[in-house]
Design a protein around this motif. Structure first.
Motif, PDB file in Angstrom:
ATOM      1  N   LEU A 257       0.802  -1.234   0.000  1.00 48.58           N
ATOM      2  CA  LEU A 257       0.000   0.000   0.000  1.00 48.58           C
ATOM      3  C   LEU A 257       0.829   1.275   0.000  1.00 48.58           C
ATOM      4  N   ALA A 258       2.092   1.201   0.404  1.00 48.26           N
ATOM      5  CA  ALA A 258       2.891   2.418   0.555  1.00 48.26           C
ATOM      6  C   ALA A 258       3.279   3.016  -0.789  1.00 48.26           C
ATOM      7  N   ILE A 259       3.509   4.319  -0.773  1.00 48.90           N
ATOM      8  CA  ILE A 259       4.000   5.052  -1.942  1.00 48.90           C
ATOM      9  C   ILE A 259       5.148   5.954  -1.506  1.00 48.90           C
ATOM     10  N   TRP A 260       5.921   6.411  -2.478  1.00 51.65           N
ATOM     11  CA  TRP A 260       6.907   7.459  -2.220  1.00 51.65           C
ATOM     12  C   TRP A 260       6.192   8.797  -2.376  1.00 51.65           C
ATOM     13  N   ASN A 261       6.108   9.554  -1.293  1.00 53.38           N
ATOM     14  CA  ASN A 261       5.382  10.832  -1.368  1.00 53.38           C
ATOM     15  C   ASN A 261       6.302  11.960  -1.821  1.00 53.38           C
ATOM     16  N   GLY A 262       5.784  13.176  -1.805  1.00 53.41           N
ATOM     17  CA  GLY A 262       6.539  14.318  -2.305  1.00 53.41           C
ATOM     18  C   GLY A 262       7.789  14.636  -1.522  1.00 53.41           C
ATOM     19  N   GLU A 263       7.839  14.197  -0.251  1.00 50.89           N
ATOM     20  CA  GLU A 263       9.032  14.398   0.579  1.00 50.89           C
ATOM     21  C   GLU A 263       9.975  13.196   0.500  1.00 50.89           C
ATOM     22  N   MET A 264       9.685  12.291  -0.405  1.00 51.45           N
ATOM     23  CA  MET A 264      10.454  11.070  -0.608  1.00 51.45           C
ATOM     24  C   MET A 264      10.468  10.197   0.645  1.00 51.45           C
ATOM     25  N   ASP A 265       9.312  10.131   1.290  1.00 54.72           N
ATOM     26  CA  ASP A 265       9.096   9.195   2.379  1.00 54.72           C
ATOM     27  C   ASP A 265       8.255   8.033   1.868  1.00 54.72           C
ATOM     28  N   TRP A 266       8.554   6.835   2.348  1.00 59.29           N
ATOM     29  CA  TRP A 266       7.826   5.618   1.968  1.00 59.29           C
ATOM     30  C   TRP A 266       6.714   5.438   2.988  1.00 59.29           C
ATOM     31  N   VAL A 267       5.489   5.805   2.604  1.00 59.01           N
ATOM     32  CA  VAL A 267       4.398   5.887   3.578  1.00 59.01           C
ATOM     33  C   VAL A 267       3.111   5.284   3.017  1.00 59.01           C
ATOM     34  N   VAL A 268       2.266   4.831   3.946  1.00 60.12           N
ATOM     35  CA  VAL A 268       0.885   4.482   3.616  1.00 60.12           C
ATOM     36  C   VAL A 268       0.025   5.679   3.982  1.00 60.12           C
ATOM     37  N   GLU A 269      -0.651   6.238   2.999  1.00 65.22           N
ATOM     38  CA  GLU A 269      -1.473   7.418   3.251  1.00 65.22           C
ATOM     39  C   GLU A 269      -2.918   7.016   3.524  1.00 65.22           C
ATOM     40  N   PRO A 270      -3.562   7.681   4.459  1.00 57.73           N
ATOM     41  CA  PRO A 270      -4.982   7.415   4.689  1.00 57.73           C
ATOM     42  C   PRO A 270      -5.802   7.720   3.436  1.00 57.73           C
ATOM     43  N   GLY A 271      -6.895   6.994   3.275  1.00 60.88           N
ATOM     44  CA  GLY A 271      -7.772   7.226   2.134  1.00 60.88           C
ATOM     45  C   GLY A 271      -8.455   5.954   1.691  1.00 60.88           C
ATOM     46  N   THR A 272      -9.212   6.078   0.604  1.00 52.33           N
ATOM     47  CA  THR A 272      -9.962   4.947   0.075  1.00 52.33           C
ATOM     48  C   THR A 272      -9.152   4.229  -0.995  1.00 52.33           C
ATOM     49  N   PHE A 273      -9.109   2.898  -0.881  1.00 50.50           N
ATOM     50  CA  PHE A 273      -8.410   2.068  -1.856  1.00 50.50           C
ATOM     51  C   PHE A 273      -9.420   1.187  -2.585  1.00 50.50           C
ATOM     52  N   GLY A 274      -9.424   1.282  -3.912  1.00 48.54           N
ATOM     53  CA  GLY A 274     -10.200   0.348  -4.709  1.00 48.54           C
ATOM     54  C   GLY A 274      -9.466  -0.969  -4.822  1.00 48.54           C
ATOM     55  N   VAL A 275     -10.204  -2.074  -4.862  1.00 45.40           N
ATOM     56  CA  VAL A 275      -9.648  -3.421  -4.981  1.00 45.40           C
ATOM     57  C   VAL A 275     -10.286  -4.095  -6.184  1.00 45.40           C
ATOM     58  N   TYR A 276      -9.478  -4.748  -6.989  1.00 45.04           N
ATOM     59  CA  TYR A 276      -9.969  -5.420  -8.190  1.00 45.04           C
ATOM     60  C   TYR A 276      -9.355  -6.817  -8.252  1.00 45.04           C
ATOM     61  N   VAL A 277     -10.176  -7.836  -8.284  1.00 44.58           N
ATOM     62  CA  VAL A 277      -9.710  -9.209  -8.447  1.00 44.58           C
ATOM     63  C   VAL A 277     -10.147  -9.670  -9.826  1.00 44.58           C
ATOM     64  N   SER A 278      -9.187 -10.091 -10.635  1.00 42.31           N
ATOM     65  CA  SER A 278      -9.481 -10.327 -12.042  1.00 42.31           C
ATOM     66  C   SER A 278      -8.542 -11.365 -12.620  1.00 42.31           C
ATOM     67  N   THR A 279      -8.725 -11.661 -13.900  1.00 46.43           N
ATOM     68  CA  THR A 279      -7.841 -12.600 -14.595  1.00 46.43           C
ATOM     69  C   THR A 279      -6.951 -11.891 -15.606  1.00 46.43           C
ATOM     70  N   SER A 280      -6.979 -10.565 -15.606  1.00 52.06           N
ATOM     71  CA  SER A 280      -6.039  -9.742 -16.360  1.00 52.06           C
ATOM     72  C   SER A 280      -6.087  -8.357 -15.731  1.00 52.06           C
ATOM     73  N   SER A 281      -5.376  -7.411 -16.304  1.00 56.28           N
ATOM     74  CA  SER A 281      -5.387  -6.052 -15.759  1.00 56.28           C
ATOM     75  C   SER A 281      -6.659  -5.298 -16.124  1.00 56.28           C
ATOM     76  N   LYS A 282      -7.572  -5.937 -16.817  1.00 58.76           N
ATOM     77  CA  LYS A 282      -8.858  -5.337 -17.182  1.00 58.76           C
ATOM     78  C   LYS A 282     -10.000  -6.084 -16.493  1.00 58.76           C
ATOM     79  N   GLY A 283     -11.051  -5.350 -16.135  1.00 59.50           N
ATOM     80  CA  GLY A 283     -12.270  -5.973 -15.622  1.00 59.50           C
ATOM     81  C   GLY A 283     -12.087  -6.603 -14.259  1.00 59.50           C
ATOM     82  N   GLY A 284     -13.005  -7.530 -13.925  1.00 59.89           N
ATOM     83  CA  GLY A 284     -12.913  -8.263 -12.675  1.00 59.89           C
ATOM     84  C   GLY A 284     -13.898  -7.809 -11.621  1.00 59.89           C
ATOM     85  N   LEU A 285     -13.774  -8.398 -10.440  1.00 57.62           N
ATOM     86  CA  LEU A 285     -14.615  -8.055  -9.294  1.00 57.62           C
ATOM     87  C   LEU A 285     -14.060  -6.798  -8.631  1.00 57.62           C
ATOM     88  N   GLU A 286     -14.949  -5.968  -8.092  1.00 51.04           N
ATOM     89  CA  GLU A 286     -14.520  -4.700  -7.510  1.00 51.04           C
ATOM     90  C   GLU A 286     -15.000  -4.556  -6.076  1.00 51.04           C
TER      91      GLU A 286
END
Length: 750
Positions: free
Chosen positions: A703-732
């Motif tokens: 879940l972590a990203i490199w933010n603007g201060e170059m810190d490796w952090v998990v930011e609060p917020g909403t995360f979409g989740v997709y389970v699929s058989t390719s990078s397109k479509g799937g369950l959400e």
């Protein structure tokens, strides 16, 4: 071979008492270092190419090999590459280990990219298996063969992220996704290095090319790269960090500059990140003359300046350029670089030789070599890997698998019966005669069906003289397997292509065969994604069969006739047109996202933005259905773990494998995030009608990203989740990351 070194003499003969002590396991690197002259130190950080024995004319052998032995005997070189066979490497090694003043063994390296003598599928192809255990077993087998033959060090794996298929070296890696690439990098490193570097079946791995080599402008090999630090870390460094965490013994610098600084002289990469942040304790080698090339880059004034810049930046070993050997003695005398700086790199090389157990035994084992090289066990593994790397892209009306017991099968195309092209680029010590071509594999597999063959045309050029015979053959057959694509020399290093359509007159051949009305299976034998929208439109079935190594043809036949149900997926997106490149799935949204029938939005005027085949895509002879998406916790803390479950069911009539893929989208962040990022996968094999629940966990690493201060952090917020058989479509689904979890406590608190 031009010599750059300063020559010096030592007394040779019986080993000194000090050198003898090294044999008994009393290896003291600092004591060895203290005894070396400056020239001998520079020899230890010099890596030179030597010829393969089969390529040396008999009349020149004694003088050529003698020169290499003398360089080893006098300490002018500490590492060599290009030699193969235990007998030959031992002949060279003996001069260093038994006849030199200090008895320091050579470390012998080679380009073992996808096999030593047993050649496996090109790495891009085997990555599509989504089977990390299989990928690790391939590098394990390569290490077994290599070490027996006297090679201690492989210049692999290549872990560069490739999002531009024009770049020929895409064939050597694991595709476009950095998270997936990190998993593959670790698996391949572990396979090469086995249970310990000092074991007789392990070789030192090299994570290359550090860094961002795959992001070269225009897909042109060796070209410049320019990007933000966030992009560098998020995309291009992630697989290297995984390789370091997996214990890779060495890294190799890249040819390119990164934001204006060539990699071989880039202290930000080699010191700040690699050594200080990641605590890497192995050594770094340049690529082939990449230190010298800092001069045409415009970064170094001359060779001496280049050598100083590279060594001070943290590039320990000079591959081929002989800059350190020819320039740094004078640089030390002038006070331009300290001998202590040289000592750091020499110590790292000596420590690696110690870790590899070379002070005890640096030799290849001819008996083991004969037993393991191209063994039945390794060929069986190669066949399994070949079949599991084939990607089924289209299968109209279930044309495939074919029935091998009846009918006439026309095998047509310039890549149907080419042994050399079956091996693919960077084929190590592989030999064309070891390979089973597609035609041979199909002929081996049929049991009653009739195989007929026509080449049709050459892979390149404009000769159409074979068209009529191929067309007549197609008309007489029940089905056509048409092998088109790229030769091995069209892919790999220095083989960037501006035009990714079928070379020569292969497209015309395809069109002519398609017009016969006989069902056509297009067998795309390539080293990368190519541009074939006409094939997708007109072929009845399409397979990506890559360059699959020594068992190329048998692996293809296993899939064509249904002995193996295809389950591989694409790890690079295939573009519809050259103008779409770079095309990859993990794109960010814009302020004007695409909407149909709207002009002022992110789009192409003349075609869809979607690739021809997306990342993660691949079909099966059976069908699968996903259901029951369950995000166990709708809310987690910033240090928490989200659990995601889904059920996959084989809804077809035969057993098969599906790769269930998990993607996320950090919907609102301090820096815009891709619409989808792969963060989990599981390859599931199910009988017809069988179901299985798969479970994924999403924690800090996912879940972590490199933010603007170059810190490796998990930011609060909403995360979409997709389970699929390719990078397109799937369950959400979705979940929320908050500063505190639902129990009011941070994750990890009691």
């Amino acid at each position: 071979m031009r010599a750059h070194a300063t020559f010096f003499s030592v007394s040779v003969g019986a080993l000194t008492a000090f050198a003898t002590a090294q044999r008994s396991g009393e290896v003291d690197v600092d004591a060895i270092l203290a005894r070396l002259t400056l020239e001998q130190k520079l020899g230890q950080i010099t890596l030179i190419p030597i010829g393969e024995p089969q390529n040396i004319p008999d009349k020149d052998r004694n003088s050529i090999v003698g020169n290499w032995q003398e360089a080893a005997r006098t300490g002018r070189v500490g590492a060599m590459y290009g030699a193969n066979t235990a007998a030959y490497t031992n002949e060279i090694q003996r001069a260093a280990f038994e006849e030199s003043e200090h008895g320091i063994p050579l470390i012998i390296g080679n380009d073992i990219i996808h096999g030593y003598r047993t050649i496996f599928p090109i790495p891009l192809a085997s990555s599509g298996s989504f089977d990390l255990e299989l990928m690790q077993s391939l590098t394990r087998a390569a290490a077994v063969e290599s070490r027996a033959a006297g090679t201690h060090w492989t210049f692999a794996p290549m872990v560069d992220i490739a999002r531009d298929p024009r770049w020929g070296r895409a064939s050597e890696g694991a595709g476009e996704d950095p998270w997936f690439g990190a998993k593959v990098a670790a698996a391949r490193v572990k396979g090469f290095q086995g249970e310990g570097l000092d074991r007789p079946d392990a070789v030192a791995a090299t994570a290359k090319h550090f860094a961002a080599y795959g992001a070269a402008v225009g897909g042109r090999d060796y070209d410049t790269t320019d990007m933000s630090e966030q992009t560098l870390r998020e995309i291009h460094l992630r697989p290297f960090k995984a390789a370091v965490e997996a214990g890779t013994a060495t890294l190799m610098t890249s040819f390119n500059d990164i934001n204006g600084v060539p990699a071989s002289g880039n202290s930000f990469l080699l010191q700040n990140i690699l050594r200080e942040e990641w605590n890497f304790d192995g050594f770094v080698t340049s690529d082939y003359t990449s230190i010298n090339e800092m001069i045409p880059h415009g970064f170094a004034r001359d060779l001496q300046h280049a050598g100083i810049l590279a060594l001070e930046a943290g590039c320990d070993v000079d591959l081929t350029g002989r800059v350190y050997q020819s320039q740094l003695t004078e640089a030390v005398e002038k006070g331009l670089i300290s001998e202590a700086t040289i000592d750091k790199s020499v110590r790292r090389v000596l420590e690696m030789k110690k870790r590899l157990g070379l002070f005890e035994n640096p030799y290849g084992d001819e008996d083991t070599e004969a037993k393991v090289t191209l063994s039945d066990e390794h060929r069986a593994l190669a066949r399994k890997a070949a079949a599991e790397s084939v990607v089924l892209l289209k299968n109209t009306d279930d044309l495939l698998p074919l029935d091998g017991t009846r009918g006439t099968i026309a095998v047509i195309g310039p890549l149907a019966d080419s042994k050399r092209d079956s091996l693919g680029t960077w084929a190590g010590m592989g030999r064309a005669e070891d390979a089973v071509t597609a035609l041979e594999g199909l002929q081996n597999a049929v049991d009653g069906a009739r195989i007929v063959y026509a080449e049709g045309c050459k892979p390149d050029g404009d000769d159409r003289s074979g068209f009529q015979a191929a067309i007549a053959l197609a008309r007489s057959a029940d089905v056509v397997l048409l092998f088109v694509g790229e030769t091995e020399i069209m892919t790999g290093e220095a083989n960037s292509r501006a035009d990714l359509t079928l070379p020569g007159v292969q497209r015309e051949l395809f069109e002519a065969i398609a017009e016969t009305g006989t069902p056509v299976v297009a067998m795309l034998s390539t080293g990368r994604p190519i541009v074939v929208p006409e094939v997708e439109e007109k072929a009845d079935a399409v397979m990506s069969v890559w360059h699959l190594g020594v068992e190329h043809g048998n692996g293809i036949a296993d899939v064509v006739f249904g002995d193996v149900n295809p389950g591989a997926k694409l790890t690079m997106s295939w573009p519809r047109a050259i103008g779409q490149i770079p095309v990859y799935y993990a794109r960010k949204n814009t302020g004007r996202p695409y909407r149909p029938n709207t002009r002022f939005v992110n789009r192409y005027r003349d075609m869809t933005m979607e690739p021809l085949y997306p990342f993660g895509y691949g079909l099966s002879y059976t069908t699968f259905e996903l259901s029951g998406l369950d995000v166990a916790s709708p809310e987690i803390g910033t240090r928490g773990v989200a659990t995601v479950k889904a059920t996959v069911t084989n809804t077809g009539d035969r057993a098969g494998s599906e790769v269930v893929q998990l993607y996320i989208h950090d919907r609102v962040a301090t820096l815009v995030q891709p619409l989808r990022k792969l963060r989990g996968f599981e390859k599931v094999t199910l009988e017809a009608g069988e179901s299985k629940e798969v479970t994924f966990e999403l924690g800090t690493e996912e879940l972590a990203i490199w933010n603007g201060e170059m810190d490796w952090v998990v930011e609060p917020g909403t995360f979409g989740v997709y389970v699929s058989t390719s990078s397109k479509g799937g369950l959400e689904g979705e979940f929320e990351v908050v500063e505190r979890g639902t129990n009011g406590k941070m994750w990890g608190e009691n």
